[in-house]
Design an enzyme around this catalytic site. Structure first.
Site, PDB file in Angstrom:
ATOM      1  N   ASP A 169       0.894  -1.295   0.140  1.00 24.27           N
ATOM      2  CA  ASP A 169       0.121  -0.002   0.061  1.00 24.27           C
ATOM      3  C   ASP A 169       0.780   1.311   0.089  1.00 24.27           C
ATOM      4  O   ASP A 169       2.142   1.124   0.333  1.00 24.27           O
ATOM      5  CB  ASP A 169      -0.908  -0.145   1.195  1.00 24.27           C
ATOM      6  CG  ASP A 169      -0.224  -0.560   2.558  1.00 24.27           C
ATOM      7  OD1 ASP A 169       0.782  -0.544   2.518  1.00 24.27           O
ATOM      8  OD2 ASP A 169      -1.180  -1.055   3.425  1.00 24.27           O
ATOM      9  N   ASN A 192      -7.523  -3.600  14.086  1.00 26.50           N
ATOM     10  CA  ASN A 192      -8.983  -3.938  13.929  1.00 26.50           C
ATOM     11  C   ASN A 192      -8.651  -5.105  12.796  1.00 26.50           C
ATOM     12  O   ASN A 192      -9.914  -5.393  12.114  1.00 26.50           O
ATOM     13  CB  ASN A 192      -9.665  -2.657  13.023  1.00 26.50           C
ATOM     14  CG  ASN A 192      -8.873  -2.277  11.848  1.00 26.50           C
ATOM     15  OD1 ASN A 192      -7.786  -2.837  11.509  1.00 26.50           O
ATOM     16  ND2 ASN A 192      -9.349  -1.179  11.530  1.00 26.50           N
ATOM     17  N   HIS A 210      -7.001  -5.220   9.932  1.00 28.87           N
ATOM     18  CA  HIS A 210      -6.942  -5.050   8.517  1.00 28.87           C
ATOM     19  C   HIS A 210      -5.553  -5.555   7.966  1.00 28.87           C
ATOM     20  O   HIS A 210      -4.657  -5.603   8.727  1.00 28.87           O
ATOM     21  CB  HIS A 210      -6.928  -3.361   8.267  1.00 28.87           C
ATOM     22  CG  HIS A 210      -5.724  -2.614   8.822  1.00 28.87           C
ATOM     23  ND1 HIS A 210      -5.922  -1.568   9.228  1.00 28.87           N
ATOM     24  CD2 HIS A 210      -4.377  -2.988   8.757  1.00 28.87           C
ATOM     25  CE1 HIS A 210      -4.805  -0.911   9.568  1.00 28.87           C
ATOM     26  NE2 HIS A 210      -3.738  -1.591   9.176  1.00 28.87           N
ATOM     27  N   GLU A 237      -9.727  -2.526   5.177  1.00 28.53           N
ATOM     28  CA  GLU A 237     -10.230  -2.323   6.537  1.00 28.53           C
ATOM     29  C   GLU A 237     -11.465  -3.060   6.863  1.00 28.53           C
ATOM     30  O   GLU A 237     -12.009  -3.920   5.707  1.00 28.53           O
ATOM     31  CB  GLU A 237     -10.758  -0.629   6.857  1.00 28.53           C
ATOM     32  CG  GLU A 237      -9.480   0.283   6.517  1.00 28.53           C
ATOM     33  CD  GLU A 237      -8.619   0.311   7.897  1.00 28.53           C
ATOM     34  OE1 GLU A 237      -8.602  -0.543   8.568  1.00 28.53           O
ATOM     35  OE2 GLU A 237      -7.807   1.364   7.631  1.00 28.53           O
TER      36      GLU A 237
HETATM   37  C1  F6R Z   1       1.401  -1.283   5.841  1.00 24.51           C
HETATM   38  C2  F6R Z   1       0.352  -2.391   6.221  1.00 24.51           C
HETATM   39  C3  F6R Z   1      -0.659  -2.326   7.420  1.00 24.51           C
HETATM   40  C4  F6R Z   1       0.253  -2.379   8.540  1.00 24.51           C
HETATM   41  C5  F6R Z   1      -0.508  -2.689   9.664  1.00 24.51           C
HETATM   42  C6  F6R Z   1       0.270  -2.661  11.060  1.00 24.51           C
HETATM   43  O1  F6R Z   1       1.999  -1.600   4.705  1.00 24.51           O
HETATM   44  O2  F6R Z   1      -0.073  -2.917   5.165  1.00 24.51           O
HETATM   45  O3  F6R Z   1      -1.577  -3.378   7.294  1.00 24.51           O
HETATM   46  O4  F6R Z   1       1.052  -3.734   8.467  1.00 24.51           O
HETATM   47  O5  F6R Z   1      -1.279  -1.288   9.889  1.00 24.51           O
HETATM   48  O6  F6R Z   1       1.143  -1.638  11.458  1.00 24.51           O
HETATM   49  P1  F6R Z   1       2.189  -1.765  12.111  1.00 24.51           P
HETATM   50  O7  F6R Z   1       3.308  -2.529  12.097  1.00 24.51           O
HETATM   51  O8  F6R Z   1       2.811  -0.321  12.356  1.00 24.51           O
HETATM   52  O9  F6R Z   1       1.704  -2.066  13.847  1.00 24.51           O
END
Ligand code: F6R
Length: 260
Positions: free
Chosen positions: A67, A136, A138, A143
């Protein structure tokens, strides 16, 4: 689903790096999906060490990031372009022409998303997707309520995700973008192999739902129960709400493996 529980973040990162390195060794031109965020920092650091000290050769791999925010300049310190070069690509021998990160500055994000899907197909599909997880549930920036059939597309971030990501925007947390381009759930599920990393107590509930919960679009990561080759690599805190598994074994110091 296979779950590797490790004693701490460092061992989690090393276990994940072993999976990535094994993939590269068995198929030097492997195609990866890669995450950003706090969780994979230890993985990238370990891969850099393996490259420098053990000669891990990444020159033929292709990478697709999961992303990117819409609207941030590529050299903005909080963009995922900046992150990937700063934390990983600048320190290894991944070839720049095999790196792809969604372009969140393009005028037409729908077209960019379509082109991204085609680029993944042209590369032969993703061999190994490396994922983090949101509180959550994701994965990528898919989401809750994202359709399981979704492909790469522009999305709106959930309020909780914007709040969680504000920590990367220093002085000005209000500047966290509201939109991103994300690979879809189907794009991720089409990968041959998936590993998901999670560390810390704030991920424990999402991990419980991923492993034990019903498969539901309300918890996007629950779809991973349907993937034939998915491994969660966790630290103790993230694994804290998992039921004990009848099929457990201890493959080495600091880790135990459970099959659900
Ligand atoms: C980022 C992504 C998100 C993160 C998730 C966890 O490229 O795909 O799904 O992996 O938000 O983020 P952290 O590791 O910062 O807790």
């Amino acid at each position: 689903m296979k779950v590797i529980v490790t004693d701490d973040y460092e061992i989690m990162s090393r276990e994940a790096a072993k999976v990535v390195a094994a993939e590269v060794k068995s198929k030097p031109d492997s195609v990866f999906a890669l995450p950003t965020g706090g969780t994979p920092l230890g993985l990238y650091a370990e891969l850099i060490r393996m490259h420098k000290e053990e000669g891990l050769d990444l020159s033929k791999v292709s990478t697709f990031n999961l992303d990117e925010y819409i609207g941030l300049p590529l050299n903005h310190e909080s963009s995922y372009h900046y992150y990937m070069y700063d934390k990983f690509f600048n320190h290894v021998n991944v070839s720049e022409d095999r790196v792809r990160i969604p372009n969140g500055l393009i005028e037409n994000p729908e077209e960019e998303s379509l082109a991204y899907e085609w680029a993944i197909k042209r590369a032969g599909g993703i061999d190994l997707a490396v994922l983090g997880i949101g509180r959550n549930g994701h994965i990528g920036f898919n989401e809750p309520k994202t359709e399981f059939g979704s492909l790469t597309r522009p999305i709106y971030l959930a309020k909780r995700t914007i709040e969680a990501n504000a920590r990367f925007f220093g002085e000005d947390p209000d500047s966290v973008p509201r939109q991103a381009i994300s690979m879809g759930i189907r794009t991720i599920m089409n990968s041959t192999k998936i590993i998901l990393l999670a560390s810390g107590a704030e991920k424990a509930r999402a991990i419980n739902q991923t492993v034990h919960g019903p498969v539901t679009e309300m918890v996007p990561s629950s779809v991973l129960q349907l993937h034939p080759d998915c491994t969660l690599i966790l630290d103790e805190a993230a694994a804290d709400e998992l039921e004990p598994s009848a099929n457990g074994f201890v493959p080495g110091p600091g880790t135990r493996t459970m099959i659900y």
